[in-house]
Design a protein around this motif. Structure first.
Motif, short mmCIF file in Angstrom:
data_model
loop_
_atom_site.label_atom_id
_atom_site.label_comp_id
_atom_site.label_asym_id
_atom_site.label_seq_id
_atom_site.Cartn_x
_atom_site.Cartn_y
_atom_site.Cartn_z
N UNK A 241 -37.55 -5.11 17.60
CA UNK A 241 -36.86 -5.02 16.31
C UNK A 241 -37.49 -6.06 15.39
N UNK A 242 -38.07 -5.59 14.30
CA UNK A 242 -38.72 -6.49 13.33
C UNK A 242 -39.70 -7.45 14.01
N UNK A 243 -40.44 -6.89 14.98
CA UNK A 243 -41.46 -7.69 15.66
C UNK A 243 -40.94 -8.53 16.80
N UNK A 244 -39.65 -8.50 17.06
CA UNK A 244 -39.08 -9.27 18.16
C UNK A 244 -38.70 -8.33 19.32
N UNK B 163 -36.59 -6.92 22.38
CA UNK B 163 -35.15 -6.94 22.66
C UNK B 163 -34.82 -7.87 23.82
N UNK B 164 -35.82 -8.30 24.56
CA UNK B 164 -35.56 -9.25 25.65
C UNK B 164 -35.07 -10.59 25.11
N UNK B 165 -35.28 -10.83 23.83
CA UNK B 165 -34.80 -12.07 23.22
C UNK B 165 -33.31 -12.03 22.88
N UNK C 94 -31.05 -4.71 12.07
CA UNK C 94 -31.00 -5.96 11.30
C UNK C 94 -31.39 -7.17 12.14
N UNK C 95 -31.18 -7.09 13.46
CA UNK C 95 -31.58 -8.16 14.37
C UNK C 95 -31.61 -7.59 15.79
N UNK C 96 -32.26 -8.32 16.70
CA UNK C 96 -32.30 -7.82 18.08
C UNK C 96 -30.89 -7.77 18.66
#
Length: 600
Positions: free
Chosen positions: A422-425, A427-429, A485-487
């Motif tokens: 999501x947005x380059x991040x 989902x493991x984060x 919108x965020x991970x």
């Protein structure tokens, strides 16, 4: 009974040295210890025969010089004769040649001393006696003294092989054929499972419960008293192991599932499911728990029933994740790791129960939310391997593994893949996944199976997934991914597992029945199963005095704000819950309401 004696010759074994151990395989010739020792022997071979099988008891008497280590070899006259299961010796077979080697305690034979070992065997066509034996490579010469074998199989199960050195040679061989036939690759395939009448009655006491009351669930043997149960003719319950097996025969089913669950210091990181045995009571576990279960499951009357044992849930992974140096490590986990209670207890259960031909052992292997991280994944596979080799066990005693036992991890996460970003991040984060390598039980089970094979288990092992309470249906089940919108928003909005934290394990609010028991649903998966009977509590939501050794764990308290193992999150537990294993109708009602696939 068929008795045959082979008397020794007077041959000298010159320039021989070494010692032996009882092994079946090619005929191994191992010499005696002294260069000029005389190897002279008297072998008595006693069998009980029946159609297709026999039990042999072999006594070696040394009438030569002292021997420190022995190897007895012989050739079966019929190529179909096979050693199935042995005791008091290490026996191997290659073709028709059989080799038996001493164990650590019975290798020394003074002149005139004797020792015995035995085994169960199979045959087809005929079962002739061997005509020659060798002791440490030297032939024993003599004649035979046969008697008429029995015409029907005896009725008493074989006695348990000794676990300590016998003080005198056994004089009476086991008298019953081994049960069952060759194991099948998948005991669930094209097979009908046992319906526990006690659980069925509880399920039908709740409105709508008759929709699932004929589903096969496992029988939990969670204390010594559960083995015998109560005389049902007097008090109508509870049923013991033999009661359930007899009922399974009456039902005409193909398999029955038991949970072997009574290790010393059981569930070292959770109080709700603590057991009756202290951490140092491994001998009691063996003699008063495993041995009686083996005696019942090994009864020949159950030979055509596939008996599936789920071995000690929530045990071995604790030694990786819940000892000192880990978040939430406990002193009890340190103790059972140091004294070997878990590894040796599981090994003993595998060895003893796995020696019964129609028994299938599946070891508990936790779940993705427990050992899905790299730091836990391979170490857990390694400790499972270690246990499978402890206390006389071998890989042959392990048919497979089970994940998600009595847990809530979703079978599949259709809207949140571990590879998503999501947005380059990645989902493991996200807080939910927290750098785990897996986000559902199916992908974890298949990957962990590959790891287990890599560390030494058989390539044909199968996995089970407990789907009794991981459906997560109902109105709260998402129908697509969360917002980008965020991970965290993406993962929380799209995950079907609605727990507050993946480490929450007690009576989870919002859970539902999962996939119904199904054989071979996915590659590498032997079955989806209902090992935890829906409606049986995980633990009490407050302290409740009891005589079953069940403690109170705050993870079962709905007001608990958590600990290091669940990220200091709320427990997510239901209120008004009874002790572990007791009937919890409110939970059962919720499970039916939130079932996925939905109940009709």
């Amino acid at each position: 009974m068929n008795v045959w004696r082979r008397l020794s010759g007077q041959r000298r074994a010159l320039a021989l040295a070494g010692a032996g151990a009882l092994v079946a395989g090619g005929l191994v010739t191992l010499p005696v210890t002294a260069a000029h020792a005389a190897t002279q022997c008297d072998v008595t071979w006693t069998t009980n025969d029946w159609q297709g099988g026999f039990t042999a008891n072999v006594t070696i008497r040394n009438i030569g010089d002292a021997v420190n280590g022995w190897t007895l070899g012989w050739t079966f006259p019929n190529s179909s004769q096979r050693v199935v299961q042995g005791w008091s010796a290490e026996i191997s077979q290659t073709g028709s040649q059989v080799t038996a080697r001493n164990l650590s305690y019975n290798g020394s034979l003074a002149s005139g001393a004797s020792t015995s070992f035995g085994f169960n065997g199979s045959w087809s066509g005929s079962n002739p006696k061997p005509t020659s034996f060798t002791l440490n490579g030297t032939v024993c010469n003599g004649g035979t003294t046969p008697t008429t074998p029995p015409t029907t199989p005896p009725t008493t199960p074989p006695t348990t092989p000794p676990t300590t050195p016998p003080t005198t040679p056994p004089t009476t061989p086991p008298t019953t054929p081994p049960v069952g036939g060759p194991r099948v690759d998948n005991p669930y395939l094209n097979a009908r499972g046992y319906v526990n009448p006690e659980w069925k009655a509880k399920a039908e006491s709740v409105p709508g419960g008759n929709r699932i009351s004929n589903t096969s669930t496992a029988v939990w043997i969670d204390r010594i008293a559960a083995i015998e149960g109560t005389d049902n003719s007097q008090s109508n319950g509870p049923m013991g192991v033999r009661d359930h097996l007899d009922e399974a025969l009456r039902q005409g089913v193909d398999y029955i599932q038991f949970v072997i669950y009574n290790l010393p210091g059981r569930d070292c990181a959770a109080l709700a499911s603590n057991g009756e045995l202290k951490a140092d009571e491994l001998p009691k576990y063996k003699a008063q728990y495993i041995d009686p279960i083996k005696a019942i499951q090994g009864d020949a009357k159950y030979r055509n029933l596939r008996i599936i044992n789920i071995i000690e849930i929530d045990s071995l992974p604790n030694l990786v994740t819940n000892t000192s140096g880990n978040p939430g490590g406990t002193a009890m986990c340190d103790t059972v790791k140091a004294n070997g209670a878990y590894v040796n207890g599981v090994g003993y259960a595998l060895a003893q129960l796995g020696s019964i031909p129609n028994v299938y052992n599946y070891i508990d292997a936790a779940h993705h939310g427990w050992i899905g991280w790299d730091s836990n994944f391979t170490p857990t596979a390694n400790i499972l391997r270690d246990a499978s080799r402890a206390s006389g066990a071998s890989a042959a005693n392990v048919h497979g593994f089970i994940v998600n036992t009595a847990n809530y991890s979703a079978l599949k996460e259709p809207y949140v893949k571990i590879t998503d970003s999501v947005n380059g991040q990645t989902v493991r984060q996200s807080k939910w996944i927290d750098w785990n390598q897996y986000n559902d039980e199916l992908t974890f089970a298949q990957a962990f199976r590959n790891e287990l094979v890599r560390v030494g288990f058989d390539a044909n092992i199968g996995m089970l997934i407990d789907t009794s309470r991981n459906g997560w249906g109902g109105a709260a089940r998402p129908t697509g991914p969360g917002p980008s919108t965020s991970v965290d928003a993406y993962v929380n909005g799209g995950r079907v597992d609605r727990r507050i934290h993946a480490g929450n394990w007690c009576n989870q609010a919002g859970a539902g029945l999962g996939e119904r028991p199904t054989a071979a649903p996915e590659p590498g998966i032997d079955a989806y199963v209902w090992v935890k009977p829906p409606g049986e509590s995980d633990g009490s939501s407050r302290e409740i005095p009891n005589t079953d050794g069940k403690g109170f764990d705050r993870m079962c308290d709905p007001t608990y704000t958590g600990n290091a193992r669940n990220g200091n999150s709320m427990s997510g537990a239901l209120g008004d819950a009874p002790i572990s294993g007791a009937w919890f109708p409110a939970q059962f009602t919720q499970l039916m309401q939130n079932a996925y696939p939905p109940l009709s």
